[in-house]
Design a protein around this motif. Structure first.
Motif, PDB file in Angstrom:
ATOM      1  N   HIS A   1       0.806  -1.224   0.000  1.00  0.00           N
ATOM      2  CA  HIS A   1       0.000   0.000   0.000  1.00  0.00           C
ATOM      3  C   HIS A   1       0.842   1.278   0.000  1.00  0.00           C
ATOM      4  CE1 HIS A   1      -3.724  -2.168   0.419  1.00  0.00           C
ATOM      5  NE2 HIS A   1      -3.239  -2.829   1.455  1.00  0.00           N
TER       6      HIS A   1
ATOM      7  N   LEU B   1      -2.849  12.167  -6.299  1.00  0.00           N
ATOM      8  CA  LEU B   1      -3.216  11.248  -5.218  1.00  0.00           C
ATOM      9  C   LEU B   1      -3.218  11.976  -3.875  1.00  0.00           C
ATOM     10  CD1 LEU B   1      -3.788   8.462  -3.997  1.00  0.00           C
ATOM     11  CD2 LEU B   1      -1.316   8.053  -3.967  1.00  0.00           C
TER      12      LEU B   1
ATOM     13  N   SER C   1      -7.643   6.862  -4.753  1.00  0.00           N
ATOM     14  CA  SER C   1      -6.670   6.730  -5.839  1.00  0.00           C
ATOM     15  C   SER C   1      -6.518   8.049  -6.574  1.00  0.00           C
ATOM     16  CB  SER C   1      -7.103   5.636  -6.828  1.00  0.00           C
ATOM     17  OG  SER C   1      -8.027   6.143  -7.775  1.00  0.00           O
ATOM     18  N   ALA C   2      -5.467   8.123  -7.399  1.00  0.00           N
ATOM     19  CA  ALA C   2      -5.241   9.324  -8.204  1.00  0.00           C
ATOM     20  C   ALA C   2      -6.308   9.455  -9.293  1.00  0.00           C
ATOM     21  CB  ALA C   2      -3.850   9.271  -8.841  1.00  0.00           C
TER      22      ALA C   2
ATOM     23  N   ASN D   1      -6.088  14.296  -3.500  1.00  0.00           N
ATOM     24  CA  ASN D   1      -7.338  13.579  -3.242  1.00  0.00           C
ATOM     25  C   ASN D   1      -7.429  13.098  -1.800  1.00  0.00           C
ATOM     26  OD1 ASN D   1      -8.241  13.951  -5.838  1.00  0.00           O
ATOM     27  ND2 ASN D   1      -7.698  11.902  -6.556  1.00  0.00           N
TER      28      ASN D   1
ATOM     29  N   HIS E   1      -9.550   9.136  -8.865  1.00  0.00           N
ATOM     30  CA  HIS E   1     -10.792   9.744  -8.395  1.00  0.00           C
ATOM     31  C   HIS E   1     -10.825  11.233  -8.749  1.00  0.00           C
ATOM     32  CE1 HIS E   1     -11.046   6.270  -5.393  1.00  0.00           C
ATOM     33  NE2 HIS E   1     -12.129   6.194  -6.136  1.00  0.00           N
TER      34      HIS E   1
ATOM     35  N   PRO F   1      -3.448   6.499   1.739  1.00  0.00           N
ATOM     36  CA  PRO F   1      -4.570   6.399   0.801  1.00  0.00           C
ATOM     37  C   PRO F   1      -5.678   5.500   1.337  1.00  0.00           C
ATOM     38  CG  PRO F   1      -2.808   4.956   0.099  1.00  0.00           C
ATOM     39  CD  PRO F   1      -2.281   5.703   1.293  1.00  0.00           C
TER      40      PRO F   1
ATOM     41  N   VAL G   1       3.189   5.375  -3.610  1.00  0.00           N
ATOM     42  CA  VAL G   1       2.379   6.288  -2.791  1.00  0.00           C
ATOM     43  C   VAL G   1       3.255   7.207  -1.943  1.00  0.00           C
ATOM     44  CG1 VAL G   1       0.693   6.431  -0.912  1.00  0.00           C
ATOM     45  CG2 VAL G   1       0.410   4.711  -2.704  1.00  0.00           C
TER      46      VAL G   1
ATOM     47  N   PHE H   1     -10.638   3.592   0.218  1.00  0.00           N
ATOM     48  CA  PHE H   1      -9.382   3.622  -0.533  1.00  0.00           C
ATOM     49  C   PHE H   1      -9.429   4.754  -1.548  1.00  0.00           C
ATOM     50  CE2 PHE H   1      -9.788  -0.676   1.010  1.00  0.00           C
ATOM     51  CZ  PHE H   1      -8.499  -1.049   1.333  1.00  0.00           C
TER      52      PHE H   1
ATOM     53  N   ALA I   1      -1.605  -1.247 -10.611  1.00  0.00           N
ATOM     54  CA  ALA I   1      -2.828  -1.653 -11.333  1.00  0.00           C
ATOM     55  C   ALA I   1      -2.640  -2.901 -12.195  1.00  0.00           C
ATOM     56  CB  ALA I   1      -3.327  -0.487 -12.194  1.00  0.00           C
TER      57      ALA I   1
ATOM     58  N   ASN J   1      -2.167  -2.641  -6.512  1.00  0.00           N
ATOM     59  CA  ASN J   1      -2.642  -1.334  -6.042  1.00  0.00           C
ATOM     60  C   ASN J   1      -2.139  -0.214  -6.955  1.00  0.00           C
ATOM     61  OD1 ASN J   1      -3.985  -2.506  -3.805  1.00  0.00           O
ATOM     62  ND2 ASN J   1      -2.048  -2.667  -2.736  1.00  0.00           N
ATOM     63  N   ALA J   2      -1.016   0.407  -6.617  1.00  0.00           N
ATOM     64  CA  ALA J   2      -0.521   1.540  -7.402  1.00  0.00           C
ATOM     65  C   ALA J   2      -0.158   1.141  -8.833  1.00  0.00           C
ATOM     66  CB  ALA J   2       0.686   2.170  -6.715  1.00  0.00           C
TER      67      ALA J   2
END
Length: 255
Positions: A60, A149, A232-233, A152, A235, A175, A64, A230, A95, A92-93
């Motif tokens: 995670h 990120l 993310s960038a 957000n 959103h 995040p 990040v 959670f 994808a 996660n980051a």
């Protein structure tokens, strides 16, 4: 950290074989069940004092934390060679899927030797490896992704700072945003039921998916139950405002 220091002291005190035994401190960089960030600088200090090794789980935090998203060591300014093994999932980051394990040349050579049985039975499909490489390249070439990120995360933290009956318990850089009840009912089961009602209502009424955490009977650390989000960038500001407004309204009606 006081508990960790006490445990290490008990394990090593009077033990003449300490330096020859492979003992590890295994730690999550960002804790999935609380959104807290591990104090790596203090952990490394204890590692060196008691002659342990550190395995750092960065699923995670990779992509990040840190100025360029390289993770917890970069965030704290800890030399990477002080971390013996780093592992992370790539779902996660980055994808994609699968994961990686890295360390010094000595560690990696040992991993290749001892893990040879898995190389052909559970190796990563080439297209997933290619996707991960492309994701790392994208992060390096587009630092604005990290800025988005963090923006957000800050916006969501700000919008959720006054939710009735709930308070943010996660780190401001995480995040994983974790909300817990301001006042417990006195029963973790009853607390969880309340939080599940909130989660179900925001999904049913506003199509917003959030998760009420569940605790395992195996957990030794009794963390409070809560609601986990959670960020993310990917959103948008409207996404975050929709989540916040929905959660505020539902929490006020339930709590």
């Amino acid at each position: 950290m006081a508990s960790l220091a006490s445990t290490l002291e008990k394990l090593t005190h009077g033990n003449k074989r300490t330096e020859k035994i492979r003992r590890y401190i295994v730690v999550e960089a960002i804790y999935q069940n609380s959104g807290q960030i591990a104090p790596l600088d203090e952990i490394v200090r204890l590692k060196e004092k008691y002659r342990f090794r550190v395995i750092l789980e960065e699923s995670h935090s990779f992509g990040v934390l840190g100025k360029s998203g390289r993770g917890l060591a970069e965030h704290y300014g800890v030399p990477i060679e002080k971390i013996d093994i780093i592992t992370a999932g790539m779902g996660n980051a980055l994808a994609t899927d699968g994961g990686f394990c890295t360390g010094s040349i000595r560690v990696v050579d040992h991993q290749r030797l001892s893990s040879s049985g898995y190389v052909f039975s559970a190796s990563l499909p080439p297209y997933l490896a290619s996707a991960a490489i492309s994701a790392v390249d994208h992060l390096e070439e587009n630092p604005s992704v990290l800025a988005n990120l963090r923006s957000n995360i800050t916006l969501l933290q700000k919008e959720l700072s006054d939710v009735q009956g709930l308070e943010i318990a996660s780190n401001i850089l995480s995040p994983i945003v974790f909300l817990k009840l301001k006042t417990s009912t006195g029963s973790s089961v009853a607390d969880l039921e309340l939080l599940e009602v909130i989660s179900e209502k925001v999904l049913k009424e506003d199509s917003v998916f959030i998760a009420a955490t569940k605790r395992s009977s195996l957990d030794k650390c009794r963390l409070p139950v809560g609601i986990r989000l959670f960020v993310s960038a990917g959103h948008t500001e409207s996404d975050i405002l929709k989540v916040s407004e929905s959660l505020k309204r539902v929490a006020a009606s339930v709590l």
